[in-house]
Design an enzyme around this catalytic site. Structure first.
Site, PDB file in Angstrom:
ATOM      1  N   THR A  11       0.816  -1.215   0.000  1.00 44.50           N
ATOM      2  CA  THR A  11       0.000   0.000   0.000  1.00 44.50           C
ATOM      3  C   THR A  11       0.853   1.271   0.000  1.00 44.50           C
ATOM      4  OG1 THR A  11      -0.161  -0.078   2.416  1.00 44.50           O
ATOM      5  CG2 THR A  11      -1.931  -1.117   1.159  1.00 44.50           C
ATOM      6  N   SER A  40      -3.961  -2.128   7.059  1.00 46.04           N
ATOM      7  CA  SER A  40      -4.246  -2.021   5.628  1.00 46.04           C
ATOM      8  C   SER A  40      -4.969  -3.241   5.077  1.00 46.04           C
ATOM      9  CB  SER A  40      -2.938  -1.823   4.843  1.00 46.04           C
ATOM     10  OG  SER A  40      -2.302  -0.624   5.208  1.00 46.04           O
ATOM     11  N   CYS A 131      18.241   4.865  -3.147  1.00 47.40           N
ATOM     12  CA  CYS A 131      17.778   5.396  -4.431  1.00 47.40           C
ATOM     13  C   CYS A 131      18.813   6.296  -5.112  1.00 47.40           C
ATOM     14  CB  CYS A 131      16.460   6.144  -4.243  1.00 47.40           C
ATOM     15  SG  CYS A 131      16.403   7.235  -2.804  1.00 47.40           S
ATOM     16  N   HIS A 243      14.709  12.213  -8.234  1.00 46.32           N
ATOM     17  CA  HIS A 243      15.931  12.654  -7.573  1.00 46.32           C
ATOM     18  C   HIS A 243      16.929  13.155  -8.614  1.00 46.32           C
ATOM     19  CE1 HIS A 243      14.384  11.080  -3.971  1.00 46.32           C
ATOM     20  NE2 HIS A 243      15.218  10.098  -3.720  1.00 46.32           N
TER      21      HIS A 243
END
Length: 343
Positions: A11, A40, A131, A243
């Site tokens: 989620t 969730s 990342c 980014h």
């Protein structure tokens, strides 16, 4: 023919992107499970354009018989449930920071070090890098192979989606409050994020660096070369997705800008957009939804011998997280590490 794939943290922003990426790339699945915390359970998430999955409880999920677990639930949750899944025979590809620096867990960017996947069998856990590290090392590796990168100075411009959905909601709320002159209280960040840049991502360490900056240094050495030195400054900027990293790489061999540009144009996972004119570069807003790492502003640094600079942007929810995880699974299939599935 297909694999049973469990998406953990389904989620969240990255979990939803994992489901989307699996469907878009037509990864060979026979069954997909969407897992999340108890609060969730029962929610619905999309898998492709036609399928909807009902979220199941991670705590009680039995991983026996499942082939792949794509994890992005937060480090503390992965610390508990990733080993549990691995012990049940599921191969875990974990997007959190928890396992990255453990020596017997491969830290993998498929365009850079696919050979590291051969070491997955001991723990059955593979780590997805940070990342910003991912998008930096994709263009860095071919430059290192040719010019021998020895030191990197990097500054990141990281979008709020890297901190999750609540952080994206805070940017929206702070921006809205700015225009109606409402007071704001930072909750996800240490300062107001709208129309501001915050030079802190994660907690501070003893030497004054933040943990995000430490991650970029140690992860680059584990993925590319243990002798590369990295000095990073990581900044959160008021951008929803995407980014950017400005990189200066000092090399051991003479650097040619034209050769570097040619090398990067041929590098897997890289798209060069580098015109020396107004707008001849790619920005964060333009990379959203794209799988590639865009490289622009390639030039020599005249203040340091054998140095080259570049600017790179990428969708941090895709190549910086979900796509890289799915590519790891695809590479494992191609290398025969997951075994063959009968039709």
């Amino acid at each position: 023919m297909g694999y049973r794939v469990a998406v953990v943290g389904a989620t969240g922003a990255v979990g939803r992107e994992m489901l989307k990426t699996l469907a878009e790339r037509q990864f060979p699945v026979s069954e997909v499970a969407a897992l999340a915390s108890g609060r969730s359970v029962g929610q619905e998430v999309s898998f492709g354009e036609r399928s909807v999955l009902r979220v199941q409880a991670l705590d009680s999920f039995d991983f026996r018989g499942w082939d792949i677990g794509l994890f992005s639930p937060g480090a503390s949750v992965s610390a508990v449930h990733a080993p549990r899944a691995a012990e049940a025979g599921c191969v875990v590809i974990d997007n959190t920071s928890h396992f990255r620096m453990e020596p017997d867990v491969p830290l993998v960017v498929p365009e850079v070090n696919p050979q590291a996947l051969a070491r997955f069998a001991k723990r059955r856990i593979i780590a997805n890098p940070n990342c910003s590290t991912i998008q930096m090392v994709v263009p860095l590796k071919p430059l290192h192979d040719r010019f021998g990168v020895r030191r990197i100075v990097a500054a990141t411009y990281q979008s709020v989606s890297g901190a999750g959905k609540e952080a994206m909601d805070e940017l929206y709320a702070h921006t809205k409050a700015f225009y109606v002159n409402d007071p704001v209280k930072p909750e996800q960040f240490t300062k107001e994020i709208a129309f501001n840049c915050i030079p802190q991502i994660d907690r501070f360490m003893e030497d004054g660096s933040t943990k995000e900056e430490w991650k970029m240094a140690v992860e680059t050495r584990k993925i590319v070369d243990p002798d590369i030195q990295v000095f990073a400054t990581c900044v959160r900027v008021p951008v929803f997705i995407g980014h950017a990293v400005a990189v200066v790489a000092e090399c051991t061999r003479p650097v040619s800008v034209s050769e570097a540009r040619s090398i990067l144009r041929d590098a897997p996972g890289v798209t060069v957009v580098d015109q020396h004119e107004d707008g001849g570069y790619v920005t964060q807003a333009e990379c959203v939804g794209e799988d590639t790492v865009y490289v622009s502003r390639i030039r020599r640094d005249p203040t340091a011998e054998n140095s080259i600079a570049f600017w790179c942007v990428s969708d941090n929810l895709r190549k910086g997280a979900a796509l890289n995880a799915v590519q790891i699974a695809e590479t494992m299939v191609a290398q025969g590490l997951l075994g063959k599935k009968a039709a």
